[in-house]
Design an enzyme around this catalytic site. Structure first.
Site, PDB file in Angstrom:
ATOM      1  N   ASP A  48       0.872  -1.160   0.000  1.00 28.99           N
ATOM      2  CA  ASP A  48       0.000   0.000   0.000  1.00 28.99           C
ATOM      3  C   ASP A  48       0.922   1.227   0.000  1.00 28.99           C
ATOM      4  OD1 ASP A  48      -2.222   1.621   0.023  1.00 28.99           O
ATOM      5  OD2 ASP A  48      -3.234   0.507   1.600  1.00 28.99           O
TER       6      ASP A  48
ATOM      7  N   GLU B 211     -17.572  10.373   4.558  1.00 31.47           N
ATOM      8  CA  GLU B 211     -17.028   9.037   4.803  1.00 31.47           C
ATOM      9  C   GLU B 211     -16.093   8.668   3.662  1.00 31.47           C
ATOM     10  OE1 GLU B 211     -19.780   5.764   4.750  1.00 31.47           O
ATOM     11  OE2 GLU B 211     -20.997   6.605   3.148  1.00 31.47           O
TER      12      GLU B 211
END
Length: 719
Positions: A271, A473
């Protein structure tokens, strides 16, 4: 709008730099396998060149004709961050279709658009890099949506490991194509490995410790499916630690399980800047130096780093932290992928896909189709479908917000149809009032609730487009800190207070309220269910979402979406967000009464189930066979769901999904639905084996249109 700024060097420029002797090199021979070509090319590289190729933003090596390549590209629900592209619903919405065949078709279209964009990009004059124009897509996100407060849950396929594996595998097949001939259409990536699902604010420091049962039964199950059944060609390791080790340094995860036990042969990518997190007190503080960090990730299995540390690999070799041969295996693997994609040769079997597929009418229709199938009718007292002459008003912060409908990791559609757009086209005299912001803290002007209600005095039916937005969100949104939201996650699953107040006031004024909830996660709608005539879950439905919702409201199609996650009644039903123990979480382990169960979804017709039977088929296989009848006046699709439970395991799941079958039924017609079963149907935790394996014993098979016990027919079996 974000466009790709940097592009591939052209083949003519790069290959003109080759020496005459090198032009006969085996790695240039297209008749050899990608692995054979990679083996030859590897031997021609210096250590510094090898290190550069492990960087996600790999520079060109002109002397060998190696073009620059940027491994980072996104296609979560359409090609992202690279100009115009068809935008489909967010994955959590697509998951509500329970339709792996349609999802595979969607991602086949996505990979078609991706191939065209790649071809157009690589013909542009030389630039330094190619981010968001390559063929390696860091999708799907198959982490388990264990807690509704996680901001990135919208990127996933829900809370169930079986469904996530089923739908995630469909994504892989659609993106990668059939590469049995050695040609890879595009590369999919299963992420984030492993035991990762928030909180976002802790992902760079958190150490996820779970029981062995939860590890294998919940957190690894979908990854295993994508590796062993779908042949995914890339896996991304997560930011967090697991059992004290950063996931990118975990030999247990990356070597013992992924490569040795599952036989994974593909690439492992970090990542972004996850390896940097190994160092520093504000992060994992696990490695003393950056050289130690990059060496540890390389030795654990990382092939490509999204970050800025591969330039330290030569120093790590000189310091004795690893050997050059440790690097060789990674470089050979990534070169083989580049050859398989045709990226090194600037040609592939997919070069003839026409540019006309980009944002085509066919893809637009496909986006509408899956948007329709993603919508979940949660409640209906009979008000839906609306009559054509119904006098309606539209209210709410999500009524005309096109950007909200794209979700995150988005591209830009040529046109987005909001609910306002779709209703205005159908009802020219439509009354529209925004009413309120998503949350009161986002607006400096106080909402005059009484004034809003007064504007609606001449309307008996009010469609309220509420919910939340990807601006509240999402992934590590450090600038979001208002009541109910923090850092991209939620601190409460309740609908924002200003919306609750306004909906209650409209209902109290005698209006029939149809509440359309847009969100990427489960919202507690207990109060709204009690006062609204209908409730529709719309997710972030993509470019055609407004049309899909309007069509549902007016009965242009029969809703068939089912919830891929539990909608809890209120905050009291969710556990500590930091606790990764599955007990009490998701329909598999939650023993309370939710507002809406996993698998729930209403229709404009009714379906009746017969008693399921276990049968041996003509080919010797076994299946559960159940008769399903459409008892209503409208044709419709039913999502037949097969669950398994094991009565002698009090600590195990209440039930677990093991089969799904979509069936289309004409009004008053019946059909015998066949759901195949095999050894995997009876996969269960075996403490002695320390794994989830097919286990003998007594089971109960539950068949119906929801996970709720009241809607299920059962049959006991002994295997």
């Amino acid at each position: 709008m974000r466009f790709v700024l940097n592009f591939f060097a052209s083949a003519a420029v790069l290959f003109s730099a080759l020496t005459v002797a090198a032009q006969d090199a085996p790695y240039l021979n297209k008749n050899l396998s990608p692995e054979q070509r990679a083996e030859d090319l590897l031997g021609r590289l210096t250590l510094t060149e090898k290190a550069s190729l492990m960087d996600y933003n790999s520079p060109a090596i002109p002397r060998l004709g190696i073009p620059a390549y940027n491994w980072w590209n996104e296609a979560l629900h359409g090609v992202a961050r690279n100009g115009y592209a068809t935008m489909y619903p967010m994955p959590i919405g697509m998951a509500a279709s329970f339709d792996p065949e349609l999802i595979e078709e969607v991602f086949t279209s996505v990979s078609d658009e991706a191939r065209v964009k790649y071809r157009l990009a690589r013909t542009v004059e030389t630039r330094e890099s190619v981010q968001y124009a390559g063929l390696t897509f860091w999708t799907p996100n198959i982490n388990i949506f264990r807690d509704p407060r996680w901001g990135r849950g919208m990127e996933t396929y829900g809370e169930d490991p079986y469904l996530t594996g089923l739908l995630g595998s469909a994504v892989v097949r659609g993106l990668q194509g059939d590469f049995s001939d050695g040609h890879l259409k595009a590369q999919a990536c299963a992420k984030h490995f492993a035991v990762h699902s928030g909180p976002e604010s802790l992902r760079h420091t958190f150490d996820a410790n779970v029981s062995e049962r939860d590890l294998w039964e919940t957190y690894l199950a979908a990854f295993k499916d994508l590796v062993m059944k779908a042949g995914v060609q890339e896996v991304m390791f997560a930011y967090n630690r697991f059992e004290g080790y950063p996931c990118g340094a975990s030999k247990r995860l990356l070597q013992d399980i992924l490569r040795n036990e599952w036989g994974y042969k593909g690439l492992i990518v970090s990542d972004c800047w996850a390896v940097s997190d190994f160092v520093g007190e504000q992060y994992h503080n696990w490695a003393k130096t950056r050289e130690e960090a990059i060496a540890a990730a390389t030795l654990a299995g990382m092939d490509v780093e999204c970050g800025n540390m591969t330039n330290l690999l030569p120093a790590a070799v000189s310091q004795g932290l690893l050997k050059e041969t440790d690097i060789d295996e990674h470089v050979k693997r990534l070169l083989a992928v580049r050859f398989a994609l045709g990226e090194m040769d600037f040609e592939s079997p997919w070069d003839n896909i026409p540019e006309s597929v980009l944002c085509s009418e066919e893809h637009k229709a496909q986006s509408l189709d899956i948007a329709r199938k993603s919508l979940v009718l949660l409640k209906n007292d009979g008000i839906l479908p609306l009559a054509d002459d119904a006098k309606v008003a539209l209210v709410g912060p999500n009524a005309a917000d096109s950007v909200m409908m794209w979700g995150n990791y988005e591209g830009v559609p040529k046109r987005t149809v909001t609910l306002y757009d779709a209703l205005k086209a159908r009802v020219p005299e439509l009354k529209y009032v925004k009413g309120c912001p998503h949350a009161a803290e986002l607006d400096t002007v106080a909402v005059d609730v009484a004034a809003v209600v007064d504007e609606l005095k001449d309307y008996g039916v009010v469609i309220f487009a509420g919910g939340i937005t990807p601006r509240l969100e999402g992934e590590q949104m450090d600038d979001v800190d208002i009541p109910g939201f923090f850092g991209g996650d939620r601190t409460s699953i309740e609908l924002p207070a200003i919306q609750k107040e306004l909906v209650a006031a409209i209902a109290a004024a005698g209006k029939k309220v149809i509440f359309v909830n847009f969100s990427g996660s489960a919202i507690a709608l207990k109060d709204e269910d009690g006062i609204c005539s209908a409730v529709v879950q719309a997710w972030y439905p993509g470019q055609e979402g407004g049309t899909a919702v309007a069509d549902l409201l007016y009965g242009e199609f029969n809703p068939s979406g089912r919830l891929p996650l539990t909608f809890y009644a209120d905050d009291s039903q969710v556990k500590d967000f930091n606790d990764y123990d599955m007990d009490g979480r998701t329909y598999r382990y939650f023993r309370g009464v939710p507002q809406y169960a996993f698998g729930h979804g209403l229709s404009y017709t009714t379906f009746k189930y017969g008693r399921p039977k276990l049968k041996k088929m003509a080919d010797g296989s076994k299946a559960v066979v159940v008769k399903v009848k459409n008892k209503g006046q409208m044709d419709g699709d039913e999502i037949v769901q097969l669950y398994v439970s094991r009565p002698d395991d009090a600590q195990g799941p209440v039930k677990a999904l093991r089969g799904v079958k979509r069936v289309s039924l004409k009004a008053h017609k019946a059909h015998k639905v066949v759901i195949p079963i095999d050894d995997d149907t009876f996969n269960w935790w075996d403490a002695e084996a320390g794994r989830v394996v097919p286990r003998s014993g007594e089971y109960v098979l539950h068949v119906g249109g929801t996970s709720a016990d009241s809607g299920l027919k059962t049959v006991k079996v002994k295997v």
